[in-house]
Enzyme design. Structure first.
Site, PDB file in Angstrom:
ATOM      1  N   CYS A 210      13.917  -3.616   4.160  1.00 40.72           N
ATOM      2  CA  CYS A 210      13.294  -3.675   5.504  1.00 40.72           C
ATOM      3  C   CYS A 210      14.037  -4.863   6.252  1.00 40.72           C
ATOM      4  O   CYS A 210      13.984  -5.085   7.333  1.00 40.72           O
ATOM      5  CB  CYS A 210      11.675  -3.832   5.768  1.00 40.72           C
ATOM      6  SG  CYS A 210      10.962  -3.258   4.418  1.00 40.72           S
TER       7      CYS A 210
ATOM      8  N   THR B  13      -5.564  14.610   9.966  1.00 42.43           N
ATOM      9  CA  THR B  13      -5.651  15.761   9.106  1.00 42.43           C
ATOM     10  C   THR B  13      -5.070  15.056   7.673  1.00 42.43           C
ATOM     11  O   THR B  13      -3.864  14.578   7.951  1.00 42.43           O
ATOM     12  CB  THR B  13      -5.190  16.843   9.474  1.00 42.43           C
ATOM     13  OG1 THR B  13      -5.458  17.400  10.726  1.00 42.43           O
ATOM     14  CG2 THR B  13      -4.962  17.924   8.588  1.00 42.43           C
TER      15      THR B  13
ATOM     16  N   SER C 192       1.530   2.987  -2.335  1.00 43.84           N
ATOM     17  CA  SER C 192       2.333   3.776  -1.857  1.00 43.84           C
ATOM     18  C   SER C 192       2.962   4.815  -2.650  1.00 43.84           C
ATOM     19  O   SER C 192       3.371   4.605  -3.848  1.00 43.84           O
ATOM     20  CB  SER C 192       3.578   2.634  -1.402  1.00 43.84           C
ATOM     21  OG  SER C 192       4.838   3.618  -0.828  1.00 43.84           O
TER      22      SER C 192
END
Ligand code: PLP
Length: 405
Positions: free
Chosen positions: A339, A252, A212
């Protein structure tokens, strides 16, 4: 204007940030490298003209940097939007590919990040059998127990490199060689490991590995998945489209973010040794300062096999959510994973270590980082001690609660 000096001197004291497992600030060197790719070098890296070529070259450099920091080759790196997407692609992609080919069983550790556990759960609904492997009280996986859990139909083992709540480092090389021996794919979520503990996909027999950007002083919104070529790890793509990233992840490529995660990986690898030593000293200083005032503070997770920047401390009799709230304007730390912080449930990671509700709900995570200073450590440790002592004095303590850990 004559007020500039005043504004600077009367600015509120910024809270000390000790939540580096939730996210990290972008390193100024990384930001500088990214900026031109938002403006003058804005081309689509997939376009066949000079504008595209310039962006494509930058993406190629970034891909090589990401690959180098884990001992992979550039063609094995798939850019994604973050470790959540990388983990989804690894687990769902492998489960779907191997399910119809004799591999209908996946093993994950009980302390994995929610996105790993939920990806596995989603695959269970689709017919894959899931084993949730318990961990030891230290937070480490028992490799013998993992060996026992592997069966004929096991396609994938997913065990994180470093835990985001307690910072423990799993025995990756042992797990990797066990998996290779049984011809089982080994995925590791390395979001918290890059720049903190050496990772080598060859030496450790890792087949899939998640990274990450924003956990390693790079930007949010980008991640990577390493996908081994030999022996090849096969995945079913989870996003359909133009076939970018060897058809594994259409869309993209965000060239500025790729540049950012590339340099972030480069710096993380380059500076790992001195930074680890520096953080170890600061962490010990923080821990000792807390212990001097609160001798019964409990360290959760293995005492040695952990990354330098993390402490997870339990203060029996002081509610962790309240500690975090009271420190709100002076020290930013958390009770565990961001989270799940909206729920009042104690951490499932700490529960998996065998902690009871009382200790699990009185534990806080302290995450030191690249820009943390000694002065900040002292200040933050003192504020934490104050908050805990204050709370304990306000809360009736059950007899014996402080006597044992
Ligand atoms: C932060 C984190 C993730 C999620 O990463 P994102 O890039 O924010 O999606 C996954 N696993 C671990 C261990 C993490 O710390």
């Amino acid at each position: 204007m004559s007020g500039n000096g005043n504004i600077a001197s009367s600015a509120p004291v910024t809270a000390v940030y000790l939540d580096h497992q939730a996210t990290t600030p972008v390193d100024p060197r990384v930001l500088d490298a990214m900026l031109p790719y938002f403006s003058e070098r804005f081309g689509n890296p997939h376009s066949n003209h000079a504008f595209g070529g310039e962006a494509a070259d930058a993406v190629a450099t970034a891909r090589a940097q990401v690959a180098a920091c884990i001992g992979a080759t550039p063609r094995e790196i798939v850019f994604t939007s973050g470790a959540t997407e990388s983990n989804n692609l690894a687990i769902k992609g492998a489960a779907e590919f191997y399910r119809e080919r004799g591999g209908d069983h996946v093993i994950v550790a009980a302390t994995e990040h929610k996105c790993v556990l939920e990806s596995a759960r989603a695959m269970a609904a689709a017919g894959t059998r899931i084993t949730i492997l318990p961990v030891q009280p230290t937070g480490l996986v028992d490799v013998g127990a993992l060996a026992d859990a592997i069966e004929d139909g096991t396609a994938l083992v997913s065990i994180m490199a470093v835990n985001n709540e307690i910072g423990v480092i799993q025995p990756l090389a042992e797990i990797g060689s066990l998996c290779r021996q049984h011809n089982v794919m080994f995925h590791t979520d390395a979001a918290q490991a890059i720049g903190k503990t050496p990772i080598d996909v060859e030496a450790m027999n890792i087949d899939l590995l998640s990274i990450s950007g924003h956990k390693i002083y790079g930007p949010m919104g980008i991640g990577a998945l390493y996908v081994r070529r030999r022996p090849r790890a096969r995945l079913v793509p989870q996003i359909s489209g133009g076939g970018q990233e060897r058809a594994l992840r259409s869309g993209t490529l965000p060239a500025p973010l790729c540049v950012g995660i590339g340099l972030a990986c480069d710096l993380a690898a380059d500076e790992m040794a001195p930074e680890t030593s520096r953080l170890m000293v600061l962490r010990e200083r923080f821990h000792q300062r807390v212990l001097d005032a609160i001798p019964d503070a409990v360290l959760n997770g293995h005492a040695e096999r952990r990354v330098a920047g993390n402490l997870n401390l339990g203060f029996q009799g002081a509610d962790a959510e309240t500690i975090v709230e009271r420190l709100d304007d002076s020290v930013a730390l958390s009770t565990g994973s961001a989270c799940t912080s909206s729920s009042v449930e104690p951490s499932y990671v700490l529960r998996a270590l065998g902690l009871g509700d009382a200790l699990a709900s009185s534990s806080v995570r302290v995450g030191l980082g690249r820009f943390t200073t000694e002065a900040e450590v002292d200040f933050a440790a003192d504020r934490l001690v104050e908050a805990v002592q204050q709370l304990r004095s306000e809360t009736p303590q059950p007899t014996g609660a402080l006597a044992h850990a």
